[in-house]
Design a protein around this motif. Structure first.
Motif, PDB file in Angstrom:
ATOM      1  N   THR A  70     -19.591   3.641  29.295  1.00 58.98           N
ATOM      2  CA  THR A  70     -19.595   4.984  29.611  1.00 58.98           C
ATOM      3  C   THR A  70     -18.912   5.898  29.383  1.00 58.98           C
ATOM      4  OG1 THR A  70     -19.343   4.276  31.937  1.00 58.98           O
ATOM      5  CG2 THR A  70     -21.629   4.024  31.397  1.00 58.98           C
ATOM      6  N   PHE A  71     -17.554   5.288  29.252  1.00 59.71           N
ATOM      7  CA  PHE A  71     -16.368   6.152  29.149  1.00 59.71           C
ATOM      8  C   PHE A  71     -16.054   5.873  27.676  1.00 59.71           C
ATOM      9  CE2 PHE A  71     -11.726   6.772  28.644  1.00 59.71           C
ATOM     10  CZ  PHE A  71     -11.679   7.935  29.149  1.00 59.71           C
ATOM     11  N   GLN A  72     -16.269   7.271  26.739  1.00 60.54           N
ATOM     12  CA  GLN A  72     -16.324   6.862  25.328  1.00 60.54           C
ATOM     13  C   GLN A  72     -14.902   6.609  24.618  1.00 60.54           C
ATOM     14  OE1 GLN A  72     -19.022   6.827  23.531  1.00 60.54           O
ATOM     15  NE2 GLN A  72     -19.652   6.716  25.747  1.00 60.54           N
ATOM     16  N   GLY A  73     -13.807   6.894  25.507  1.00 63.07           N
ATOM     17  CA  GLY A  73     -12.691   6.461  25.097  1.00 63.07           C
ATOM     18  C   GLY A  73     -12.306   5.034  24.914  1.00 63.07           C
ATOM     19  N   ALA A  74     -12.983   4.239  25.715  1.00 63.44           N
ATOM     20  CA  ALA A  74     -12.880   2.815  25.810  1.00 63.44           C
ATOM     21  C   ALA A  74     -13.672   2.395  24.719  1.00 63.44           C
ATOM     22  CB  ALA A  74     -13.113   2.234  27.215  1.00 63.44           C
ATOM     23  N   GLN A  75     -15.046   2.759  24.734  1.00 61.37           N
ATOM     24  CA  GLN A  75     -15.877   2.348  23.681  1.00 61.37           C
ATOM     25  C   GLN A  75     -15.448   2.610  22.321  1.00 61.37           C
ATOM     26  OE1 GLN A  75     -18.687   4.255  21.586  1.00 61.37           O
ATOM     27  NE2 GLN A  75     -19.106   2.075  21.059  1.00 61.37           N
ATOM     28  N   PHE A  76     -14.901   3.555  21.940  1.00 60.34           N
ATOM     29  CA  PHE A  76     -14.486   3.938  20.659  1.00 60.34           C
ATOM     30  C   PHE A  76     -13.262   3.223  20.282  1.00 60.34           C
ATOM     31  CE2 PHE A  76     -16.512   8.354  20.364  1.00 60.34           C
ATOM     32  CZ  PHE A  76     -17.879   7.773  19.600  1.00 60.34           C
ATOM     33  N   GLN A  77     -12.495   3.068  21.438  1.00 60.84           N
ATOM     34  CA  GLN A  77     -11.130   2.202  21.099  1.00 60.84           C
ATOM     35  C   GLN A  77     -11.441   0.594  20.722  1.00 60.84           C
ATOM     36  OE1 GLN A  77      -7.635   2.563  22.413  1.00 60.84           O
ATOM     37  NE2 GLN A  77      -7.312   4.703  22.337  1.00 60.84           N
ATOM     38  N   ALA A  78     -12.538   0.011  21.435  1.00 56.70           N
ATOM     39  CA  ALA A  78     -12.914  -0.990  21.301  1.00 56.70           C
ATOM     40  C   ALA A  78     -13.608  -1.219  19.730  1.00 56.70           C
ATOM     41  CB  ALA A  78     -14.103  -1.395  22.325  1.00 56.70           C
ATOM     42  N   SER A  79     -14.267  -0.112  19.578  1.00 57.91           N
ATOM     43  CA  SER A  79     -15.040  -0.339  18.113  1.00 57.91           C
ATOM     44  C   SER A  79     -13.876  -0.470  17.209  1.00 57.91           C
ATOM     45  CB  SER A  79     -15.889   0.959  17.946  1.00 57.91           C
ATOM     46  OG  SER A  79     -16.988   0.845  18.883  1.00 57.91           O
ATOM     47  N   ALA A  80     -12.947   0.544  17.240  1.00 57.93           N
ATOM     48  CA  ALA A  80     -11.757   0.624  16.143  1.00 57.93           C
ATOM     49  C   ALA A  80     -10.991  -0.523  16.145  1.00 57.93           C
ATOM     50  CB  ALA A  80     -11.019   1.716  16.624  1.00 57.93           C
ATOM     51  N   CYS A  81     -10.792  -1.378  17.365  1.00 58.72           N
ATOM     52  CA  CYS A  81     -10.134  -2.655  17.373  1.00 58.72           C
ATOM     53  C   CYS A  81     -10.990  -3.583  16.668  1.00 58.72           C
ATOM     54  CB  CYS A  81      -9.709  -3.090  18.827  1.00 58.72           C
ATOM     55  SG  CYS A  81      -8.804  -4.810  18.871  1.00 58.72           S
ATOM     56  N   LEU A  82     -12.256  -3.532  16.812  1.00 56.05           N
ATOM     57  CA  LEU A  82     -13.217  -4.637  16.130  1.00 56.05           C
ATOM     58  C   LEU A  82     -13.160  -4.504  14.756  1.00 56.05           C
ATOM     59  CD1 LEU A  82     -15.313  -7.005  17.086  1.00 56.05           C
ATOM     60  CD2 LEU A  82     -16.991  -5.183  17.187  1.00 56.05           C
ATOM     61  N   ARG A  83     -13.304  -3.096  14.191  1.00 49.22           N
ATOM     62  CA  ARG A  83     -13.298  -2.986  12.742  1.00 49.22           C
ATOM     63  C   ARG A  83     -12.156  -3.447  12.193  1.00 49.22           C
ATOM     64  NH1 ARG A  83     -15.747   2.933  11.105  1.00 49.22           N
ATOM     65  NH2 ARG A  83     -17.909   2.661  11.932  1.00 49.22           N
ATOM     66  N   ALA A  84     -10.853  -3.470  12.922  1.00 48.00           N
ATOM     67  CA  ALA A  84      -9.836  -4.069  12.468  1.00 48.00           C
ATOM     68  C   ALA A  84      -9.464  -5.616  12.459  1.00 48.00           C
ATOM     69  CB  ALA A  84      -8.446  -3.434  12.829  1.00 48.00           C
ATOM     70  N   GLY A  85     -10.515  -6.053  13.249  1.00 45.87           N
ATOM     71  CA  GLY A  85     -10.695  -7.420  13.411  1.00 45.87           C
ATOM     72  C   GLY A  85      -9.848  -8.013  14.347  1.00 45.87           C
ATOM     73  N   GLY A  86      -9.464  -7.264  15.380  1.00 45.33           N
ATOM     74  CA  GLY A  86      -8.903  -7.723  16.683  1.00 45.33           C
ATOM     75  C   GLY A  86      -9.502  -7.932  17.729  1.00 45.33           C
ATOM     76  N   ILE A  87      -9.042  -8.506  19.018  1.00 43.34           N
ATOM     77  CA  ILE A  87      -9.913  -9.024  19.979  1.00 43.34           C
ATOM     78  C   ILE A  87     -10.075  -7.938  21.280  1.00 43.34           C
ATOM     79  CG2 ILE A  87     -10.005 -10.822  21.776  1.00 43.34           C
ATOM     80  CD1 ILE A  87      -8.009 -12.272  19.972  1.00 43.34           C
ATOM     81  N   GLY A  88     -11.375  -7.552  21.586  1.00 43.25           N
ATOM     82  CA  GLY A  88     -11.361  -6.789  22.482  1.00 43.25           C
ATOM     83  C   GLY A  88     -11.597  -7.481  24.030  1.00 43.25           C
ATOM     84  N   ILE A  89     -11.003  -7.088  24.941  1.00 45.68           N
ATOM     85  CA  ILE A  89     -10.932  -8.164  26.241  1.00 45.68           C
ATOM     86  C   ILE A  89     -11.208  -7.085  27.379  1.00 45.68           C
ATOM     87  CG2 ILE A  89      -9.300  -9.525  27.680  1.00 45.68           C
ATOM     88  CD1 ILE A  89      -7.801 -10.157  25.156  1.00 45.68           C
ATOM     89  N   HIS A  90     -12.141  -7.630  28.213  1.00 45.35           N
ATOM     90  CA  HIS A  90     -12.366  -6.498  29.519  1.00 45.35           C
ATOM     91  C   HIS A  90     -12.049  -7.092  30.780  1.00 45.35           C
ATOM     92  CE1 HIS A  90     -15.031  -4.162  32.216  1.00 45.35           C
ATOM     93  NE2 HIS A  90     -14.701  -3.343  31.475  1.00 45.35           N
ATOM     94  N   VAL A  91     -11.376  -6.521  31.576  1.00 44.11           N
ATOM     95  CA  VAL A  91     -11.076  -7.030  32.705  1.00 44.11           C
ATOM     96  C   VAL A  91     -11.434  -6.028  34.025  1.00 44.11           C
ATOM     97  CG1 VAL A  91      -8.990  -8.289  31.837  1.00 44.11           C
ATOM     98  CG2 VAL A  91      -8.692  -5.744  32.804  1.00 44.11           C
TER      99      VAL A  91
END
Length: 485
Positions: A201-222
């Motif tokens: 619901t917070f777009q800063g997190a969603q867009f950063q997670a998408s950018a990380c995924l596009r680069a092949g990195g890992i998204g971790i939620h805590v």
């Protein structure tokens, strides 16, 4: 037989799912997402998104569709967002415990609502997330529509930086420009580990997670309580936070244990100066980006060490008077902004669009100054400028002073007329520790300047804030009026 490697998406506009397919073909077993002690590889995430797309297509969702998805966790949510993107449909995220008015308009207009509980206000169909595929036989990948930069990717609720919730539609083209700025700023790679505690619901997190995924990195939620300790435990390279999260970073051992070279992006306002100074002194190796951003425009600027802001590529900030005329350098006035990736207005609300968008500019409701052509400063918000006996001051500035104190977890300043019709200052305070009221009142009074006059103290359990961390000042005033009668 291994899947063929799809071509790497070229510059321009692409779907995040295209990047996912690329990484899944190259490194199928590499981890893509981690949450709640579970993980998904790139191949598993791709397959989940494919199955969800098939089920949603059989449920009648296609190009131009709109689906609201309840946040139930990262591993459920990301495949659904990717599936809807691949179908050419828009997605929106909402929290199960959010106030009804925060997402009522989106629920009423959605073609489908994905939720595991009954919802009031959902005008059309509801389907359970846990049983999304029940009774539906996967029939292979549904056809992907051609990429249209003007197609809507995300529907987002925004306060317009203040006021009642409004809905904005972010297209694929606008998304691409926003992701470009994030990547330019923080530099995700296949070695990145993006640890965050905020839902999508917070777009800063969603867009950063998408950018990380596009680069092949890992998204971790805590969880929120795990945030700062989790950064070290999860070997984080990047995180995104709100300013109030820094008030939780009190223990020296936690601060010193943060991963070396960590990149932190902060959204939703300025970090209190004493907190920032302590942080930078203790950990000069950490890259800290304090952003000036809105849902309507994305990331606009980054704060420098002297408190001024420098625009990101594609952003332009002007300071204007009440008649929308640009002011000379050094003059205080109303902030207006335009940039690539901004939306042209709100949907379902022409009146709010006319108030906040004018001649291609967005008016966020801030007051600022440009000392020169390259930099600008935010002095406060138009709705947080308080006038008491002819003395004007920014509530935001003094709230930052109070929340920098270890004894105060949160605070809100506002003015309220007394029986004589004269404005008086009220301070709503959330105490970080049990203490006598008189001690708390003395602490607040000492921290604030004498020129703002008599101070009335109100203790509360919580300061209501928007999802981006901004104080809902009117809600606090309404609560005060009810209490005072």
């Amino acid at each position: 037989m291994a899947d063929p490697v799809p071509p790497q998406p070229a510059d321009g506009v692409a779907r995040t799912g295209d990047y996912l397919s690329f990484h899944a073909a190259l490194r199928p077993q590499a981890t893509a997402l981690i949450a709640d002690g579970r993980s998904l590889s790139f191949a598993e995430l791709r397959d989940r998104a494919r199955f969800a797309a098939s089920a949603l297509a059989q449920a009648g969702i296609g190009p131009g569709g709109f689906v609201c998805v309840e946040w139930t966790g990262l591993l459920d949510h990301m495949p659904l967002v990717l599936a809807l993107e691949s179908l050419g449909a828009a997605s929106a995220s909402f929290l199960p415990d959010a106030a009804a008015q925060d997402h009522a308009e989106m629920l009423a207009h959605a073609d489908l609502v994905l939720s595991d509980r009954p919802l009031a206000g959902a005008a059309r169909r509801t389907m359970g997330i846990a049983t999304l595929g029940a009774g539906l036989k996967a029939a292979g990948d549904p056809p992907k529509p051609p990429i249209d930069p003007a197609s809507v990717y995300r529907m987002v609720t925004s306060s317009g930086t203040t006021g009642a919730p409004k809905v904005i539609a972010i297209t694929l083209g606008q998304t691409e420009r926003r992701l470009d700025v994030i990547q330019w700023m923080v530099g995700f790679s296949a070695a990145s580990r993006f640890v965050h505690c905020m839902p999508y619901t917070f777009q800063g997190a969603q867009f950063q997670a998408s950018a990380c995924l596009r680069a092949g990195g890992i998204g971790i939620h805590v969880g929120l309580s795990e945030l700062w300790d989790g950064l070290a435990e999860k070997n984080a390279t990047h995180t995104a936070v709100l300013p109030f999260h820094f008030t939780m970073l009190q223990a020296d051992e936690t601060l010193l244990a943060l991963p070396e070279g960590l990149t932190i992006t902060s959204y939703g306002g300025a970090i209190p100066e004493p907190v920032r100074a302590r942080f930078r002194q203790a950990r000069p190796d950490i890259r800290l980006f304090e952003t000036y951003a809105t849902n309507e425009l994305g990331t606009i600027a980054v704060r420098l060490t002297d408190g001024s802001y420098q625009c990101c590529p594609g952003s332009e900030v002007q300071i204007v008077d009440g008649d929308h005329r640009p002011l000379p350098p050094g003059a205080e006035g109303i902030v207006r902004i335009r940039k690539t990736g901004m939306v042209p207005g709100y949907i379902y609300n022409a009146r709010a669009s006319a108030e906040k968008f004018r001649d291609g500019w967005f008016y966020p409701g801030d007051v600022g100054v440009k000392p020169d052509a390259a930099l600008f400063r935010i002095l406060g918000r138009e709705d947080s400028l308080i006038n008491v006996g002819g003395v004007k001051f920014s509530a935001d500035e003094h709230e930052r002073v109070l929340t920098a104190l270890p004894e105060i977890a949160d605070a809100c300043l506002l003015s309220r007329p007394n029986a004589k019709g004269e404005n008086e200052i009220w301070v709503a305070v959330v105490s970080a520790a049990e203490m006598p009221f008189d001690t708390l009142a003395d602490l607040v009074s000492t921290a604030l300047p004498d020129l703002i006059g008599t101070i009335n103290i109100l203790t509360v359990n919580q300061i209501p804030r928007t999802t981006s961390g901004k104080v809902q000042r009117q809600a606090v005033l309404d609560a005060l009026n009810r209490r005072e009668g």
